[in-house]
Design an enzyme around this catalytic site. Structure first.
Site, mmCIF file in Angstrom:
data_model
loop_
_atom_site.group_PDB
_atom_site.id
_atom_site.type_symbol
_atom_site.label_atom_id
_atom_site.label_comp_id
_atom_site.label_asym_id
_atom_site.label_seq_id
_atom_site.Cartn_x
_atom_site.Cartn_y
_atom_site.Cartn_z
ATOM 1 N N HIS A 62 29.423 38.886 48.824
ATOM 2 C CA HIS A 62 30.672 39.602 48.531
ATOM 3 C C HIS A 62 30.410 41.080 48.346
ATOM 4 O O HIS A 62 29.715 41.501 47.414
ATOM 5 C CB HIS A 62 31.323 39.043 47.262
ATOM 6 C CG HIS A 62 32.728 39.522 47.058
ATOM 7 N ND1 HIS A 62 33.742 39.267 47.958
ATOM 8 C CD2 HIS A 62 33.294 40.263 46.062
ATOM 9 C CE1 HIS A 62 34.875 39.798 47.510
ATOM 10 N NE2 HIS A 62 34.627 40.419 46.376
ATOM 11 N N HIS A 64 32.417 45.091 48.815
ATOM 12 C CA HIS A 64 33.398 46.107 49.209
ATOM 13 C C HIS A 64 32.599 47.400 49.351
ATOM 14 O O HIS A 64 32.403 48.136 48.374
ATOM 15 C CB HIS A 64 34.482 46.281 48.154
ATOM 16 C CG HIS A 64 35.155 45.012 47.719
ATOM 17 N ND1 HIS A 64 35.791 44.180 48.601
ATOM 18 C CD2 HIS A 64 35.296 44.455 46.489
ATOM 19 C CE1 HIS A 64 36.299 43.151 47.930
ATOM 20 N NE2 HIS A 64 36.008 43.287 46.658
ATOM 21 N N ARG A 215 47.716 37.053 44.628
ATOM 22 C CA ARG A 215 48.646 38.139 44.322
ATOM 23 C C ARG A 215 49.091 38.852 45.593
ATOM 24 O O ARG A 215 50.191 39.379 45.670
ATOM 25 C CB ARG A 215 47.980 39.183 43.395
ATOM 26 C CG ARG A 215 47.464 38.669 42.090
ATOM 27 C CD ARG A 215 47.064 39.824 41.152
ATOM 28 N NE ARG A 215 46.265 40.848 41.803
ATOM 29 C CZ ARG A 215 44.941 40.835 41.873
ATOM 30 N NH1 ARG A 215 44.255 39.826 41.356
ATOM 31 N NH2 ARG A 215 44.274 41.810 42.447
ATOM 32 N N HIS A 238 39.663 36.160 46.620
ATOM 33 C CA HIS A 238 39.524 36.411 45.181
ATOM 34 C C HIS A 238 40.442 35.445 44.435
ATOM 35 O O HIS A 238 41.619 35.303 44.803
ATOM 36 C CB HIS A 238 40.002 37.827 44.822
ATOM 37 C CG HIS A 238 39.174 38.951 45.352
ATOM 38 N ND1 HIS A 238 39.716 39.985 46.083
ATOM 39 C CD2 HIS A 238 37.863 39.232 45.245
ATOM 40 C CE1 HIS A 238 38.778 40.864 46.391
ATOM 41 N NE2 HIS A 238 37.638 40.430 45.894
ATOM 42 N N GLU A 241 40.107 36.002 38.686
ATOM 43 C CA GLU A 241 39.116 36.969 38.194
ATOM 44 C C GLU A 241 39.459 37.457 36.795
ATOM 45 O O GLU A 241 38.560 37.650 35.976
ATOM 46 C CB GLU A 241 39.034 38.160 39.155
ATOM 47 C CG GLU A 241 38.009 39.212 38.726
ATOM 48 C CD GLU A 241 37.916 40.386 39.683
ATOM 49 O OE1 GLU A 241 37.096 41.288 39.412
ATOM 50 O OE2 GLU A 241 38.650 40.414 40.689
ATOM 51 N N HIS A 275 34.707 34.919 42.405
ATOM 52 C CA HIS A 275 34.824 35.041 40.949
ATOM 53 C C HIS A 275 35.169 33.694 40.310
ATOM 54 O O HIS A 275 34.335 33.132 39.609
ATOM 55 C CB HIS A 275 35.832 36.121 40.517
ATOM 56 C CG HIS A 275 35.557 37.466 41.069
ATOM 57 N ND1 HIS A 275 34.350 38.116 40.883
ATOM 58 C CD2 HIS A 275 36.313 38.296 41.837
ATOM 59 C CE1 HIS A 275 34.383 39.284 41.492
ATOM 60 N NE2 HIS A 275 35.560 39.419 42.088
ATOM 61 N N ASP A 326 29.727 42.948 45.110
ATOM 62 C CA ASP A 326 31.119 43.338 44.887
ATOM 63 C C ASP A 326 31.309 44.850 44.865
ATOM 64 O O ASP A 326 31.322 45.504 45.896
ATOM 65 C CB ASP A 326 31.609 42.680 43.602
ATOM 66 C CG ASP A 326 33.126 42.703 43.455
ATOM 67 O OD1 ASP A 326 33.798 43.383 44.252
ATOM 68 O OD2 ASP A 326 33.654 42.048 42.546
#
Length: 458
Positions: A62, A64, A215, A238, A241, A275, A326
């Site tokens: 994972h 970003h 979300r 995700h 979390e 997560h 992450d």
């Protein structure tokens, strides 16, 4: 895959799937895969002799990449209670300042750091698609292509996951201005995947996709993408979390995030639940039994104050896990695995929580678990020193007294709990050395480009 000269490595100690072995010869074919493994050998003049123990390189499940540039910039206290949600504002600021050249420079620097930390592959959970105002680039895949370019330049293995992101909260809430660079509708997202199929094949990368979170996508959008996506690679999301995410999900659906995901989506071995921090005992067992991987990022989860994953109970239920970095406040195998174990100790106020049983090494237990889970979440075949696997290998520093005096599982426990990234000497990816004596051959050039980005972000 590119062809390279066949080679044979010789290591005094090597970690095989069956355990530690001595005097091991590892033959690597022209395709960069392991062709033979022979313990109890005598080195020949043609062998390349390792200067320390030989281990498999880990997949980082994972990432970003762009967030590496903001590491350390969100450590100033605000006026209220700081949380993930306040950290996110600094992330949005960074997103508004970087362009494709910057993202490529950041990713290249990060990938060198990952290699030096013992990772041989990265799973890039990539949701930064457009310009700061949300306008797509002339090539809608521009940002993804920059990630592929950075991976190619550094030599790290890549599993690329373009991310679907459409909403600010559960139930299809309208996105906020800071999220404009991330947004797609299902049709445009599927077109992006189509565009990336030939590009990833050309660069030798794997391609899957991700849903940012419950979300950020409605159930209808998720199902449309799952039904139509033209790839069979991994699917990441995700989930659970933050505590507020659980509260919002309950208010929206009457169910908790992991509960909703397992009830409504076809979660299986292709999936990675990133997560999954806040689960009930029932959710923990259900996720473990689903065959999915729990994608844990202990350094980021600690940095953001997310909470502690129930790893003891999850592993006891047969769950699969792997590690990622992450937001990249840490970039090494050792730091993530150490924090994984230490979080369990702090919560339980006991030691050696994740060992497989009495007399078992904690380091070996969690290394093996993360190696297998990372390979599954990356959508690649068997990972490790095994015939047919890609030759993604790590050589630890045999001149370090901690390593020189250790044997067997002590090597892992010394690396993970006493040393860290300083113990990593050489790293091979697909049969090619990318880190030698702790250095990458393009390091100075990559550092200069990264430095220019950091100056821009001040």
């Amino acid at each position: 895959m590119a062809r390279h000269p066949a080679q044979r490595l010789f290591a005094e100690q090597a970690l095989l799937p069956t355990g530690w072995a001595e005097s091991v010869a590892v033959s690597i074919g022209e395709d960069g895969r392991i062709a033979a493994i022979e313990p109890n050998q005598v080195p020949t003049a043609e062998d390349e002799r390792m200067t320390g123990p030989l281990l498999p390189a880990m997949a980082n499940l994972h990432s970003h990449a762009f967030q590496r540039a903001m590491a350390g910039l969100a450590e100033v206290a605000g006026a209220g209670d700081d949380s993930f949600w306040t950290w996110r504002e600094e992330m949005y600021r960074t997103v508004g300042l970087v362009d494709p050249d910057d993202v490529e420079a950041i990713a290249a620097k990060l990938y060198v750091e990952m290699l030096k930390g013992g990772f041989g592959r990265v799973v890039e959970f990539h949701y930064l698609h457009h310009g700061a105002d949300g306008t797509p680039y002339a090539d809608p895949a521009e940002m993804s292509l920059r990630i592929l370019s950075a991976a190619q330049a550094t030599g790290i293995g890549l599993t690329h996951l373009p991310v679907f992101y459409a909403h600010a909260n559960f139930g299809g809430a309208a996105p906020n201005p800071g999220q404009r660079p991330f947004l797609h509708d299902p049709d445009r997202f599927l077109a992006l995947i189509d565009r990336l199929l030939p590009a990833t094949r050309h660069e030798g990368a794997e391609l899957g996709y991700a849903i940012h979170s419950l979300r950020a996508a409605t159930s209808e959008e998720m199902r449309a993408i799952l039904d139509a996506a033209p790839v069979s690679g991994p699917i990441h999301i995700h989930v659970a979390e933050q505590a507020r995410e659980v509260e919002d999900c309950l208010a929206w659906s009457g169910r908790r995030p992991v509960e909703w995901l397992l009830d409504e989506m076809p979660v299986d071995g292709r999936w990675c639940a990133i997560h999954a921090t806040h689960m009930t005992a029932e959710e923990t067992v259900r996720l473990a039994k689903s065959g999915a991987v729990a994608g844990l990022c202990p350094a980021t989860e600690a940095n953001l104050g997310d909470g502690i994953f129930p790893a003891v109970d999850y592993l006891a239920a047969g769950g699969r896990l792997g590690i990622g970095t992450d937001s990249h406040v840490a970039t090494s195998v050792a730091e993530e695995l150490r924090l994984l174990e230490y979080g369990q100790r702090l919560r339980d106020r006991r030691r050696n929580r994740l060992a497989a049983g009495p007399g078992a090494s904690v380091g070996r237990t969690i290394f093996d678990a993360a190696l297998a889970g990372g390979a599954q979440a990356a959508g690649i075949g068997p990972q490790g020193l095994t015939v047919g696997a890609r030759a993604d290998l790590v050589v630890l520093d045999g001149a370090n007294p901690f390593i020189a005096a250790a044997s067997g599982n002590q090597i892992l426990d010394r690396w993970l709990f006493a040393l860290g990234r300083e113990a990593v000497l050489d790293v091979m990816v697909a049969g090619q050395w990318k880190i030698r004596n702790g250095r990458h051959d393009r390091e100075e050039e990559i550092d200069r480009a990264f430095g220019r980005v950091l100056t821009k972000l001040k």
